[in-house]
Design a protein around this motif. Sequence first.
Motif, PDB file in Angstrom:
ATOM      1  N   SER A   1       0.812  -1.220   0.000  1.00  0.00           N
ATOM      2  CA  SER A   1       0.000   0.000   0.000  1.00  0.00           C
ATOM      3  C   SER A   1       0.842   1.266   0.000  1.00  0.00           C
ATOM      4  CB  SER A   1      -0.916   0.011   1.223  1.00  0.00           C
ATOM      5  OG  SER A   1      -1.696  -1.157   1.256  1.00  0.00           O
TER       6      SER A   1
ATOM      7  N   GLN B   1       3.557   1.678  -1.527  1.00  0.00           N
ATOM      8  CA  GLN B   1       4.034   1.889  -2.900  1.00  0.00           C
ATOM      9  C   GLN B   1       2.959   2.510  -3.781  1.00  0.00           C
ATOM     10  OE1 GLN B   1       7.254   1.790  -3.366  1.00  0.00           O
ATOM     11  NE2 GLN B   1       7.146   1.274  -1.187  1.00  0.00           N
ATOM     12  N   PHE B   2       1.682   2.335  -3.396  1.00  0.00           N
ATOM     13  CA  PHE B   2       0.605   2.998  -4.152  1.00  0.00           C
ATOM     14  C   PHE B   2       0.816   4.513  -4.107  1.00  0.00           C
ATOM     15  CE2 PHE B   2      -2.602  -0.586  -2.834  1.00  0.00           C
ATOM     16  CZ  PHE B   2      -1.952  -1.482  -3.681  1.00  0.00           C
TER      17      PHE B   2
ATOM     18  N   TYR C   1      -3.407   4.253 -15.653  1.00  0.00           N
ATOM     19  CA  TYR C   1      -3.546   3.058 -14.809  1.00  0.00           C
ATOM     20  C   TYR C   1      -4.440   2.013 -15.472  1.00  0.00           C
ATOM     21  CZ  TYR C   1      -1.125   4.787 -10.645  1.00  0.00           C
ATOM     22  OH  TYR C   1      -0.161   5.216  -9.767  1.00  0.00           O
TER      23      TYR C   1
ATOM     24  N   TRP D   1      -7.042  -4.472  -5.777  1.00  0.00           N
ATOM     25  CA  TRP D   1      -5.773  -3.814  -5.413  1.00  0.00           C
ATOM     26  C   TRP D   1      -5.371  -2.783  -6.446  1.00  0.00           C
ATOM     27  CZ3 TRP D   1      -4.815  -3.713  -0.613  1.00  0.00           C
ATOM     28  CH2 TRP D   1      -5.174  -4.778   0.197  1.00  0.00           C
TER      29      TRP D   1
ATOM     30  N   LYS E   1      -7.183   0.227  -5.464  1.00  0.00           N
ATOM     31  CA  LYS E   1      -6.583   0.910  -4.292  1.00  0.00           C
ATOM     32  C   LYS E   1      -5.419   1.791  -4.752  1.00  0.00           C
ATOM     33  CE  LYS E   1      -8.512  -1.206  -0.602  1.00  0.00           C
ATOM     34  NZ  LYS E   1      -9.284  -0.531   0.414  1.00  0.00           N
ATOM     35  N   ALA E   2      -4.645   1.269  -5.699  1.00  0.00           N
ATOM     36  CA  ALA E   2      -3.509   2.055  -6.214  1.00  0.00           C
ATOM     37  C   ALA E   2      -4.025   3.297  -6.941  1.00  0.00           C
ATOM     38  CB  ALA E   2      -2.671   1.193  -7.165  1.00  0.00           C
TER      39      ALA E   2
ATOM     40  N   ALA F   1      -3.234   7.278  -5.868  1.00  0.00           N
ATOM     41  CA  ALA F   1      -2.560   8.211  -6.791  1.00  0.00           C
ATOM     42  C   ALA F   1      -3.462   9.399  -7.115  1.00  0.00           C
ATOM     43  CB  ALA F   1      -2.149   7.468  -8.064  1.00  0.00           C
TER      44      ALA F   1
ATOM     45  N   HIS G   1       0.652   2.078 -14.854  1.00  0.00           N
ATOM     46  CA  HIS G   1       0.709   1.212 -13.660  1.00  0.00           C
ATOM     47  C   HIS G   1      -0.253   0.049 -13.821  1.00  0.00           C
ATOM     48  CE1 HIS G   1      -0.469  -0.191  -9.622  1.00  0.00           C
ATOM     49  NE2 HIS G   1       0.727   0.214  -9.236  1.00  0.00           N
TER      50      HIS G   1
ATOM     51  N   CYS H   1      -1.266  -4.143 -12.031  1.00  0.00           N
ATOM     52  CA  CYS H   1      -1.066  -5.149 -10.980  1.00  0.00           C
ATOM     53  C   CYS H   1      -0.949  -6.501 -11.688  1.00  0.00           C
ATOM     54  CB  CYS H   1      -2.274  -5.109 -10.042  1.00  0.00           C
ATOM     55  SG  CYS H   1      -2.169  -6.283  -8.699  1.00  0.00           S
TER      56      CYS H   1
ATOM     57  N   ASP I   1       2.799  -3.661  -9.738  1.00  0.00           N
ATOM     58  CA  ASP I   1       2.605  -4.210  -8.399  1.00  0.00           C
ATOM     59  C   ASP I   1       2.620  -5.731  -8.535  1.00  0.00           C
ATOM     60  OD1 ASP I   1       1.733  -5.152  -5.984  1.00  0.00           O
ATOM     61  OD2 ASP I   1      -0.222  -4.144  -6.015  1.00  0.00           O
TER      62      ASP I   1
END
Length: 389
Positions: free
Chosen positions: A105, A107-108, A124, A130, A133-134, A138, A175, A177, A200
């Motif tokens: 988290s 790193q988000f 993104y 997750w 969440k990132a 941001a 970005h 995951c 991630d």
Amino acid sequence: MVMQSTRPSVKTAANSAKRMVLSPNFGLDQRVANFYAGPGALPLPVLKRIHKEFFNYDGTGMSVMEISHRAPEIVAIIEDGAERIKRLMNLGDDFEVVFLQGGGSMQFLMAPMNFSSPGDRIDYIDTGYWAEKAIKAAKGLGRDLEIVASSADRQHTYVPNLADVQLRDGAKYVHLCSNNTVVGTQFQKFPKFAVPAIVDMSSDFMSKQVDVSNLSCIYAHAQKNAGLSGVTAVMIRKELLASITEELPELLDYRTHVERKSNYHTPPCFSIYVTWQILKWIEEDMGGLAQLEKVNQEKSDLLYGFIDDSSFYNCPVELESRSHLNVVFSLPTPELEQEIVVAAKAAGIIGIAGHRTMTGCRVSLYNGVPLEAVQKLVEFLDKFAKQNR
Ligand SMILES: Cc1ncc(COP(=O)(O)O)c(C=O)c1O
């Protein structure tokens, strides 16, 4: 699969758990088959090694937990750990590796803070819980964030085709995951993007070989495939590091941790030590990530094969997008989905409930889960299906 289910209370679950007494040579016969989504199972040989040197690390007369973070033993563990990650992932000299705190988290927040400035475009990919969440973290930093691809249209039961993703001109990075722990999907390959790719990898780090040539920053907390909670490994391409222009608080600046070799402030020494033990196990006992990948593949093939042959269990995830680490599946009724968790626990099988935002089951097949545990699970699932048809 739909959102939110009622789970048995902690008290009920605890009452039904059998107490286990371990001998020093404990194995699966004396331990449960552990499928928790993280923290989760650790490789038994690693646990045994840690047990053996617990009170006296490497002849120091101290537990590794009692050693100063500035002492040569801990400095050596940190340095060797970073070198092993470089070797195992073929990062060469192009990447720096640091061990940080704050989990996945943190790193988000750190990734957008370091690799973009307020108002900058950042792109993104939304593949569920997750990734979202990132995105939220941001966005909160005042970036011009756009979701350039999403699997929300089919309840995140697939991953978008990365080759089709259109990035915006001037975006600072994209970005994504790589493995979606909650919904059970995984990207298998990463194409060359027009901008730096930040990934991630918290739930598939160190579980298989990865071609990093198209990636610029990878971050992963350790508590799934590579150790304990408390430590997060961050791998950053040197040219991306050199492009950081932001004035940042020292603690949140990746350059601080690179310069201070992950020892800027007291690091989570014991967590790093466990990660180091796992890296040694992967390199020296398992023979590297290619070998480990075969074992992990065998585990997920066994479970998916069983589920696909069954008319009782159903995996909603599209074939090409399935995660090798987190297998999600449903049963015919919500009542059976609750009953199976309790019955599994009574049979020595732990952690098969779905994420708390989902109905259905989830089984996590991290590095620490032996093939025998998956065999035991499949036998149990088969028996449960026959008894409840
Ligand atoms: C893919 C992924 N990213 C990030 C996180 C958040 O990690 P942490 O709890 O260490 O902050 C998780 C947690 O399970 C995860 O699965």
